[in-house]
Write an enzyme that holds these catalytic residues in place. Structure first.
Site, PDB file in Angstrom:
ATOM      1  N   CYS A  39       6.203   6.127   3.787  1.00 45.81           N
ATOM      2  CA  CYS A  39       4.953   5.423   3.479  1.00 45.81           C
ATOM      3  C   CYS A  39       4.211   6.053   2.301  1.00 45.81           C
ATOM      4  CB  CYS A  39       4.052   5.389   4.708  1.00 45.81           C
ATOM      5  SG  CYS A  39       4.727   4.395   6.049  1.00 45.81           S
ATOM      6  N   GLU A  77       1.069  -4.411  11.778  1.00 51.74           N
ATOM      7  CA  GLU A  77       1.672  -3.965  10.528  1.00 51.74           C
ATOM      8  C   GLU A  77       3.155  -4.326  10.511  1.00 51.74           C
ATOM      9  OE1 GLU A  77       0.870  -0.002   8.353  1.00 51.74           O
ATOM     10  OE2 GLU A  77       2.674   0.352   9.554  1.00 51.74           O
ATOM     11  N   HIS A  95       4.900   0.236  -0.840  1.00 51.84           N
ATOM     12  CA  HIS A  95       5.730  -0.513   0.092  1.00 51.84           C
ATOM     13  C   HIS A  95       4.864  -1.610   0.676  1.00 51.84           C
ATOM     14  CE1 HIS A  95       3.692   2.230   2.877  1.00 51.84           C
ATOM     15  NE2 HIS A  95       3.960   1.349   3.832  1.00 51.84           N
ATOM     16  N   HIS A 128       0.853  -1.191   0.000  1.00 47.19           N
ATOM     17  CA  HIS A 128       0.000   0.000   0.000  1.00 47.19           C
ATOM     18  C   HIS A 128       0.884   1.233   0.000  1.00 47.19           C
ATOM     19  CE1 HIS A 128      -0.145   0.984   4.598  1.00 47.19           C
ATOM     20  NE2 HIS A 128       0.994   0.394   4.297  1.00 47.19           N
ATOM     21  N   HIS A 187       4.029  -4.943   3.654  1.00 47.71           N
ATOM     22  CA  HIS A 187       4.083  -5.414   5.041  1.00 47.71           C
ATOM     23  C   HIS A 187       3.727  -6.893   5.086  1.00 47.71           C
ATOM     24  CE1 HIS A 187       4.419  -1.388   6.730  1.00 47.71           C
ATOM     25  NE2 HIS A 187       3.456  -1.006   5.902  1.00 47.71           N
ATOM     26  N   ASP A 220      -4.411 -10.872   0.656  1.00 51.16           N
ATOM     27  CA  ASP A 220      -3.082 -11.467   0.544  1.00 51.16           C
ATOM     28  C   ASP A 220      -2.463 -11.244  -0.832  1.00 51.16           C
ATOM     29  OD1 ASP A 220      -0.860 -12.848   1.562  1.00 51.16           O
ATOM     30  OD2 ASP A 220      -1.569 -14.747   0.732  1.00 51.16           O
ATOM     31  N   HIS A 221      -1.250 -10.712  -0.828  1.00 48.49           N
ATOM     32  CA  HIS A 221      -0.487 -10.407  -2.044  1.00 48.49           C
ATOM     33  C   HIS A 221      -1.235  -9.445  -2.969  1.00 48.49           C
ATOM     34  CE1 HIS A 221       1.883 -13.761  -0.565  1.00 48.49           C
ATOM     35  NE2 HIS A 221       2.884 -13.233  -1.249  1.00 48.49           N
TER      36      HIS A 221
END
Length: 136
Positions: free
Chosen positions: A33, A125, A39, A14, A41, A79-80
Protein backbone atom coordinates in the site's frame (compact mmCIF):
# COMPACT_ATOMS: atom_id res chain seq x y z
CA UNK A 1 -36.71 4.26 14.70
CA UNK A 2 -36.16 3.30 11.06
CA UNK A 3 -32.81 2.82 9.33
CA UNK A 4 -32.45 3.53 5.61
CA UNK A 5 -29.31 2.63 3.66
CA UNK A 6 -28.11 3.88 0.29
CA UNK A 7 -25.34 1.99 -1.54
CA UNK A 8 -22.96 3.87 -3.83
CA UNK A 9 -19.78 2.89 -5.63
CA UNK A 10 -16.61 4.76 -6.55
CA UNK A 11 -13.12 3.97 -7.81
CA UNK A 12 -10.10 5.79 -6.44
CA UNK A 13 -6.34 5.54 -6.03
CA UNK A 14 -4.21 6.27 -3.01
CA UNK A 15 -1.09 5.27 -1.19
CA UNK A 16 -0.32 4.91 2.47
CA UNK A 17 2.85 6.76 3.23
CA UNK A 18 3.99 8.78 6.20
CA UNK A 19 6.33 11.53 4.90
CA UNK A 20 8.09 11.65 8.30
CA UNK A 21 9.29 8.06 7.87
CA UNK A 22 11.90 6.51 5.63
CA UNK A 23 10.87 4.59 2.55
CA UNK A 24 11.97 1.37 4.26
CA UNK A 25 9.86 2.09 7.36
CA UNK A 26 6.81 2.97 5.24
CA UNK A 27 7.19 -0.28 3.31
CA UNK A 28 7.60 -2.24 6.54
CA UNK A 29 4.39 -0.76 8.01
CA UNK A 30 2.20 -0.37 4.91
CA UNK A 31 3.60 -3.03 2.59
CA UNK A 32 2.34 -2.84 -0.99
CA UNK A 33 0.00 0.00 0.00
CA UNK A 34 3.07 2.28 0.18
CA UNK A 35 3.72 1.77 -3.54
CA UNK A 36 5.24 4.96 -4.95
CA UNK A 37 3.06 4.59 -8.05
CA UNK A 38 -0.18 4.37 -6.04
CA UNK A 39 -2.79 1.62 -6.08
CA UNK A 40 -6.53 1.62 -6.53
CA UNK A 41 -9.73 0.22 -5.08
CA UNK A 42 -13.31 -0.29 -6.16
CA UNK A 43 -14.98 1.13 -3.05
CA UNK A 44 -18.52 0.27 -1.95
CA UNK A 45 -20.11 2.93 0.25
CA UNK A 46 -23.14 2.23 2.44
CA UNK A 47 -24.70 5.36 3.95
CA UNK A 48 -27.28 4.61 6.66
CA UNK A 49 -29.56 7.29 8.07
CA UNK A 50 -32.06 6.90 10.90
CA UNK A 51 -35.18 8.58 12.19
CA UNK A 52 -38.93 8.27 12.25
CA UNK A 53 -40.96 8.13 9.06
CA UNK A 54 -43.02 11.16 8.14
CA UNK A 55 -46.68 10.37 8.90
CA UNK A 56 -47.83 11.94 5.60
CA UNK A 57 -45.39 10.19 3.23
CA UNK A 58 -44.28 7.15 5.20
CA UNK A 59 -40.69 8.05 4.23
CA UNK A 60 -37.81 8.56 6.61
CA UNK A 61 -36.51 10.77 3.80
CA UNK A 62 -36.82 10.89 0.06
CA UNK A 63 -34.24 8.40 -1.23
CA UNK A 64 -33.63 10.59 -4.28
CA UNK A 65 -32.56 13.38 -1.94
CA UNK A 66 -30.24 11.05 -0.02
CA UNK A 67 -28.74 9.84 -3.28
CA UNK A 68 -28.22 13.42 -4.46
CA UNK A 69 -26.48 14.42 -1.20
CA UNK A 70 -24.14 11.43 -1.35
CA UNK A 71 -23.37 11.93 -5.02
CA UNK A 72 -22.90 15.71 -4.85
CA UNK A 73 -20.87 15.78 -1.63
CA UNK A 74 -18.94 12.52 -1.80
CA UNK A 75 -18.98 10.51 -5.02
CA UNK A 76 -18.20 13.43 -7.35
CA UNK A 77 -15.29 14.39 -5.09
CA UNK A 78 -13.83 10.86 -4.88
CA UNK A 79 -14.66 8.89 -8.02
CA UNK A 80 -11.66 8.29 -10.29
CA UNK A 81 -9.50 10.56 -8.14
CA UNK A 82 -6.18 10.26 -6.38
CA UNK A 83 -7.27 10.57 -2.75
CA UNK A 84 -3.89 11.83 -1.57
CA UNK A 85 -3.73 14.66 -4.10
CA UNK A 86 -7.10 15.59 -5.58
CA UNK A 87 -9.59 15.56 -2.68
CA UNK A 88 -9.61 18.77 -0.63
CA UNK A 89 -11.36 17.26 2.39
CA UNK A 90 -8.59 14.64 2.71
CA UNK A 91 -5.66 17.04 2.53
CA UNK A 92 -3.25 16.59 5.42
CA UNK A 93 -4.73 13.23 6.42
CA UNK A 94 -3.36 9.74 5.98
CA UNK A 95 -5.59 8.24 3.28
CA UNK A 96 -6.62 5.12 5.15
CA UNK A 97 -10.08 3.67 4.79
CA UNK A 98 -10.70 4.62 8.42
CA UNK A 99 -9.92 8.30 7.79
CA UNK A 100 -11.86 8.25 4.53
CA UNK A 101 -14.99 6.94 6.29
CA UNK A 102 -14.76 9.70 8.91
CA UNK A 103 -14.24 12.36 6.23
CA UNK A 104 -17.25 11.08 4.28
CA UNK A 105 -19.33 11.38 7.45
CA UNK A 106 -18.34 15.04 7.76
CA UNK A 107 -19.35 15.71 4.14
CA UNK A 108 -22.86 14.27 4.59
CA UNK A 109 -24.02 15.36 8.06
CA UNK A 110 -24.53 19.08 7.34
CA UNK A 111 -26.78 18.36 4.36
CA UNK A 112 -29.31 15.97 5.88
CA UNK A 113 -32.87 17.14 6.48
CA UNK A 114 -34.05 17.97 9.98
CA UNK A 115 -35.04 14.92 12.05
CA UNK A 116 -32.85 12.63 9.94
CA UNK A 117 -29.57 11.53 11.51
CA UNK A 118 -26.57 9.82 9.98
CA UNK A 119 -26.26 6.44 11.68
CA UNK A 120 -23.35 4.75 9.92
CA UNK A 121 -20.84 4.97 7.13
CA UNK A 122 -19.76 1.51 6.00
CA UNK A 123 -16.96 1.63 3.47
CA UNK A 124 -15.67 -1.49 1.72
CA UNK A 125 -12.13 -1.14 0.44
CA UNK A 126 -12.14 -4.73 -0.81
CA UNK A 127 -14.79 -7.46 -0.58
CA UNK A 128 -13.04 -8.67 2.59
CA UNK A 129 -12.04 -5.39 4.27
CA UNK A 130 -14.40 -2.68 5.40
CA UNK A 131 -14.72 0.06 7.99
CA UNK A 132 -17.82 1.15 9.89
CA UNK A 133 -18.00 4.61 11.43
CA UNK A 134 -20.81 5.78 13.70
CA UNK A 135 -19.67 9.36 14.29
CA UNK A 136 -18.13 8.66 17.66
Amino acid sequence: MVYLTRLEHFNAAHKLYNPNWTKAHNEAVFGLCANENWHGHNFELFVTVKGNPDPDTGFLMDVKVLSQIVNDRVIEALDHKNLNIEVPFLQGKMCTTENLAMAIWDQIVPHLPDKVHLHCIKLYETPRIYVEYFGE
